[in-house]
Design an enzyme around this catalytic site. Structure first.
Site, short mmCIF file in Angstrom:
data_model
loop_
_atom_site.label_atom_id
_atom_site.label_comp_id
_atom_site.label_asym_id
_atom_site.label_seq_id
_atom_site.Cartn_x
_atom_site.Cartn_y
_atom_site.Cartn_z
N LYS A 162 -10.29 -10.42 -7.39
CA LYS A 162 -10.42 -11.85 -7.61
C LYS A 162 -11.27 -12.55 -6.54
O LYS A 162 -12.09 -13.39 -6.86
CB LYS A 162 -9.02 -12.48 -7.55
CG LYS A 162 -8.59 -13.13 -8.81
CD LYS A 162 -7.19 -13.72 -8.70
CE LYS A 162 -6.29 -13.12 -7.67
NZ LYS A 162 -5.59 -14.09 -6.85
N ARG A 208 0.37 -20.22 -9.31
CA ARG A 208 1.01 -18.91 -9.27
C ARG A 208 2.41 -18.96 -9.86
O ARG A 208 3.04 -17.93 -10.01
CB ARG A 208 1.15 -18.50 -7.81
CG ARG A 208 0.39 -17.25 -7.40
CD ARG A 208 0.76 -17.00 -5.95
NE ARG A 208 0.19 -15.81 -5.38
CZ ARG A 208 -1.05 -15.72 -4.90
NH1 ARG A 208 -1.88 -16.71 -5.01
NH2 ARG A 208 -1.44 -14.61 -4.33
N ARG A 255 -6.17 0.11 -4.16
CA ARG A 255 -7.18 -0.74 -3.52
C ARG A 255 -6.60 -1.49 -2.32
O ARG A 255 -7.25 -1.63 -1.28
CB ARG A 255 -7.72 -1.78 -4.51
CG ARG A 255 -8.59 -1.19 -5.61
CD ARG A 255 -9.13 -2.35 -6.43
NE ARG A 255 -9.78 -1.91 -7.65
CZ ARG A 255 -10.29 -2.76 -8.56
NH1 ARG A 255 -10.21 -4.06 -8.36
NH2 ARG A 255 -10.87 -2.32 -9.64
N ARG A 282 -5.65 -5.23 5.00
CA ARG A 282 -5.44 -6.56 5.55
C ARG A 282 -4.06 -6.57 6.22
O ARG A 282 -3.20 -5.78 5.83
CB ARG A 282 -5.47 -7.56 4.37
CG ARG A 282 -5.93 -8.95 4.74
CD ARG A 282 -6.18 -9.77 3.48
NE ARG A 282 -4.93 -10.09 2.80
CZ ARG A 282 -4.87 -10.63 1.59
NH1 ARG A 282 -5.97 -10.90 0.94
NH2 ARG A 282 -3.70 -10.89 1.03
N ARG A 284 4.69 -8.37 -3.50
CA ARG A 284 3.74 -9.30 -4.12
C ARG A 284 3.52 -8.94 -5.60
O ARG A 284 3.41 -9.82 -6.44
CB ARG A 284 2.40 -9.30 -3.37
CG ARG A 284 2.54 -9.74 -1.92
CD ARG A 284 1.33 -10.49 -1.38
NE ARG A 284 0.08 -9.78 -1.41
CZ ARG A 284 -0.34 -8.96 -0.45
NH1 ARG A 284 0.40 -8.71 0.60
NH2 ARG A 284 -1.51 -8.39 -0.55
#
Ligand code: ADP
Length: 184
Positions: free
Chosen positions: A11, A87, A122, A128, A139
């Protein structure tokens, strides 16, 4: 425009390419929160632990941040690509109210579809600081619980376009920009 998709779906990268192509402003709530954390603002201090755990920052806080940002002048002139918001159902309702207040309307919501196994791989690879195995699975769980149902909301408002997110960056971008162009 709104871009939807699981964490790790690409995204962020695709959003950069879309705003360049269509000349609108990129509003990424994740980027805004990370900037607040880096700057050590009050918001950043509140958001930091929540983000590290992979949880969602509260709707109240998020709705306030987005309302403020969307009222800025650059957006009135150029339009906006929302990335990471809404979200939750509460955020979708808030977005509707914010846009109504500004006399603006959504044009399209594109959903970048990438399977769970692929996005997990990924995210593990990008490293991160909030990409720990626990935070990733948290998540993805919240995405299925809270964000995926939003797809129905956008579909019901006749705004949703599904785009296959597998393939090279350019292949995916071609699909996305075609989807957006047909709605403009
Ligand atoms: P990812 O898509 O990998 O979750 P983002 O950059 O979009 O990455 O968001 C990073 C974190 O910021 C999220 O895990 C969440 O804690 C917080 N966040 C971003 N956008 C929102 C939002 N709209 N509502 C609640 N929390 C958010």
């Amino acid at each position: 425009m709104v871009i939807l998709g699981r964490q790790g779906s690409g995204k962020g990268t695709q959003s950069e390419m879309l705003v360049e192509r269509f000349g609108c402003v990129h509003v990424s709530t994740g980027d805004m929160l990370r900037a607040a954390v880096a700057a050590g603002t009050e918001l950043g201090l509140k958001a930091r632990a929540v983000m590290e755990a992979g949880d969602l920052v509260s709707d109240d806080i998020m709705n306030g941040i987005v309302a403020e940002r969307l009222a800025e002048q650059d957006i009135a002139g150029n339009g906006v690509l929302l990335d990471g918001f809404p979200r939750t159902a509460d955020q979708a309702d808030a977005l509707q109210a914010i846009l109504d207040g500004l006399g603006q309307k959504l044009t399209v919501a594109v959903n970048l579809e990438v399977p769970v196994a692929e996005v997990t791989a990924r995210m593990m690879a990008r490293g991160r600081s909030d990409d720990t195995e626990d935070a990733i699975s948290r998540r993805l769980e919240l995405y299925d619980e809270q964000t995926a149902p939003l797809l129905e909301w956008f579909a019901a408002h006749d705004l949703l376009v599904e785009v296959d997110g597998l393939g090279t960056e350019d292949e995916v971008f071609d699909r996305l920009s075609t989807a957006v162009r047909t709605r403009l």
